[in-house]
Scaffold this motif. Structure first.
Motif, mmCIF file in Angstrom:
data_model
loop_
_atom_site.group_PDB
_atom_site.id
_atom_site.type_symbol
_atom_site.label_atom_id
_atom_site.label_comp_id
_atom_site.label_asym_id
_atom_site.label_seq_id
_atom_site.Cartn_x
_atom_site.Cartn_y
_atom_site.Cartn_z
ATOM 1 N N UNK A 266 1.081 -1.064 -0.405
ATOM 2 C CA UNK A 266 0.471 0.202 -0.014
ATOM 3 C C UNK A 266 1.218 1.413 0.318
ATOM 4 N N UNK A 267 2.375 1.043 -0.067
ATOM 5 C CA UNK A 267 3.425 2.299 0.214
ATOM 6 C C UNK A 267 2.711 3.632 -0.746
ATOM 7 N N UNK A 268 2.733 3.645 -2.340
ATOM 8 C CA UNK A 268 3.117 4.118 -3.407
ATOM 9 C C UNK A 268 1.330 5.185 -2.218
ATOM 10 N N UNK A 269 0.372 5.381 -1.710
ATOM 11 C CA UNK A 269 -0.915 5.241 -1.273
ATOM 12 C C UNK A 269 -0.088 6.968 -0.506
ATOM 13 N N UNK A 270 0.918 6.226 -0.226
ATOM 14 C CA UNK A 270 1.215 7.967 0.500
ATOM 15 C C UNK A 270 2.222 9.130 0.281
ATOM 16 N N UNK A 271 2.440 8.845 -2.084
ATOM 17 C CA UNK A 271 2.781 9.748 -2.168
ATOM 18 C C UNK A 271 2.601 10.955 -2.304
ATOM 19 N N UNK A 272 0.977 11.020 -2.292
ATOM 20 C CA UNK A 272 0.475 12.642 -2.160
ATOM 21 C C UNK A 272 1.049 13.400 -0.296
ATOM 22 N N UNK A 273 1.310 12.474 0.566
ATOM 23 C CA UNK A 273 2.191 12.978 1.357
ATOM 24 C C UNK A 273 3.638 13.448 1.879
ATOM 25 N N UNK A 274 3.981 12.190 1.193
ATOM 26 C CA UNK A 274 5.611 12.029 0.678
ATOM 27 C C UNK A 274 6.506 13.560 0.128
ATOM 28 N N UNK A 275 5.442 13.593 -1.547
ATOM 29 C CA UNK A 275 6.244 14.212 -2.104
ATOM 30 C C UNK A 275 4.933 15.495 -2.518
ATOM 31 N N UNK B 135 0.490 2.188 -13.647
ATOM 32 C CA UNK B 135 -0.045 2.507 -13.318
ATOM 33 C C UNK B 135 1.073 4.826 -13.606
ATOM 34 N N UNK B 136 -0.147 5.514 -13.937
ATOM 35 C CA UNK B 136 0.169 6.907 -13.907
ATOM 36 C C UNK B 136 -1.032 7.823 -13.168
ATOM 37 N N UNK B 137 -0.004 8.132 -12.201
ATOM 38 C CA UNK B 137 -1.122 9.290 -11.131
ATOM 39 C C UNK B 137 -1.280 10.473 -11.453
ATOM 40 N N UNK B 138 -2.056 11.047 -11.430
ATOM 41 C CA UNK B 138 -1.857 12.177 -11.001
ATOM 42 C C UNK B 138 -2.153 12.674 -9.512
ATOM 43 N N UNK B 139 -1.409 13.260 -9.397
ATOM 44 C CA UNK B 139 -1.155 13.298 -8.259
ATOM 45 C C UNK B 139 -1.478 14.269 -6.755
ATOM 46 N N UNK B 140 -1.468 15.101 -8.211
ATOM 47 C CA UNK B 140 -2.749 16.523 -7.214
ATOM 48 C C UNK B 140 -3.752 15.774 -7.542
ATOM 49 N N UNK B 141 -4.688 15.258 -8.054
ATOM 50 C CA UNK B 141 -6.288 14.440 -7.600
ATOM 51 C C UNK B 141 -6.155 13.648 -6.346
ATOM 52 N N UNK B 142 -4.904 12.898 -6.413
ATOM 53 C CA UNK B 142 -5.408 11.847 -4.665
ATOM 54 C C UNK B 142 -5.059 12.617 -3.747
ATOM 55 N N UNK B 143 -3.745 13.949 -3.772
ATOM 56 C CA UNK B 143 -3.646 14.573 -2.758
ATOM 57 C C UNK B 143 -5.059 14.971 -2.324
ATOM 58 N N UNK B 144 -5.517 15.902 -3.257
ATOM 59 C CA UNK B 144 -7.566 15.986 -3.224
ATOM 60 C C UNK B 144 -7.374 15.120 -2.323
ATOM 61 N N UNK B 145 -7.590 13.912 -2.526
ATOM 62 C CA UNK B 145 -8.509 12.729 -1.779
ATOM 63 C C UNK B 145 -8.063 11.531 -0.706
#
Length: 248
Positions: free
Chosen positions: A97-106, A173-183
């Motif tokens: 599940x580590x990728x779910x932390x990407x918005x917080x880590x970066x 997957x390609x991640x829209x990190x900005x969208x993930x950060x909102x969620x």
């Protein structure tokens, strides 16, 4: 093209020593099959790598970059015990599940490609990066399960009218990190102990971003199943081969 004019792809993966052999194969083949249009910023989310493994990764990828005439920067981001505690354990490890932390880590990151450590990338990962746009949270390939109702933990949370919606595989997957950060707060809430997810973060992401993903060419993430192994349709073409499941 002048290297300074190239767009940079952020490529993220995660591993500990147990998964290191897969990690280095995944990263090396992804970059070996890059087009030359992009430079790469490679980030490894480190859940327990040795100093020798970290040095080897940097050395091999740097050598490859010179051969490809592209720039590759390698960063090893050690996950702290506090960060790992946020993540539920799956098959003995929280790294799934580590990728779910990407918005917080970066906090300044806008987009990235995530690559599992069980993929051999004969095609490369640029299909996923090029599909990222503001309209979609994720760019991905259709999963062998194909529709949302095939994942019981997603099916139990959605409306019947959504059962036939497409279901993606999250190995590349390609991640829209900005969208993930909102969620992000919702992501963390869905990771809590009372929530069961059949396929870990893949189930969670399909639930949270259902109908909000962009489909990528199927050969960019061929998940090995008994059927396609028997057919062998991907053998003579350039495809990323994803060794899904606990037995690799």
């Amino acid at each position: 093209m002048n290297p300074s004019q190239r767009e940079i792809i952020t490529l993220i993966s995660t591993a500990n020593s147990k998964f290191y052999p897969g990690l280095i194969v995944a990263l090396y083949t992804a970059l070996e099959n890059s087009s030359g249009k992009y430079d790469y910023d490679v980030i490894v989310l480190d859940g327990g790598l040795t100093s020798a493994e970290i040095e080897k990764t940097d050395r091999l990828l740097s050598t490859l970059a010179r051969e490809k005439n592209i720039a590759i920067n390698v960063t090893n981001r050690v996950l702290t015990p506090e960060e790992l505690q946020i993540l539920p354990v799956r098959r003995g490890s929280p790294l799934t599940n580590a990728r779910l932390l990407v918005p917080k880590l970066f906090p300044d990151m806008k987009k990235a490609v995530y690559l599992d450590s069980d993929v051999v990338c004969a095609r490369g990962i640029e299909d996923f990066f090029e599909k990222i746009d503001d309209s979609f949270a994720i760019s991905a390939c259709l999963d062998p399960h194909r529709i949302l109702k095939s994942d019981r933990t997603v099916r139990d949370r959605i409306k019947p009218s959504e059962y036939e919606w497409p279901y993606f595989n999250a190995g590349v997957i390609g991640i829209n990190v900005a969208r993930w950060r909102e969620k992000f707060d919702e992501i963390i809430a869905l990771l809590s102990a009372e929530n069961e997810w059949k396929h870990a973060d893949q189930s969670l992401l399909n639930y949270l971003f259902r109908g909000q993903w962009n489909r990528v060419e199927p050969l960019a993430n061929v998940c090995l199943t008994l059927r396609n192994c028997a057919e062998g349709s991907f053998i003579k073409v350039k495809a990323n081969i994803h060794f899904i499941g606990p037995v690799k």
